[in-house]
Write a protein that holds these residues in place. Sequence first.
Motif: not given
Length: 136
Positions: A59-67
């Motif tokens: 939750r506190p992490v920002t970044g790229l998520v691949i779906f």
Amino acid sequence: MKVIYEDNHMIAVNKTCHEIVQGDKTGDTPLSELLKAWLKEKYQKPGNVFVGVTHRLDRPVTGLVIFAKTSKALSRLNEMFRTGTVKKTYWAIVKNRPPAEEGTLEHWLVRNEKQNKSYAYPTEKPNSKKQSFTTN
């Protein structure tokens, strides 16, 4: 929600801090559900939209998520993460320069079940678990 990349098989989204990737007991709307609604509206799709979670960021992490946009893509992407073909890289922003270029960080984590969060402490606390992370 900011889409960084999209093709017929996958979509990459910039996850901001405080967002969750998939549902948990907090009941907060996860990024996967926001993405389903966005795809449904963008492509005027009737019925359900498939969005497969290939990996998560805390939750506190920002970044790229691949779906994955299809079940076949989900299977293939999961295999790529499992075998190490795809790797996640974490970058940290720190206030002061660390004392060494490489090393091991050790903290004691205490889990708050009600908040669904963990807190790190430099010394052992009641109900804590020791966690180590090697940097290089």
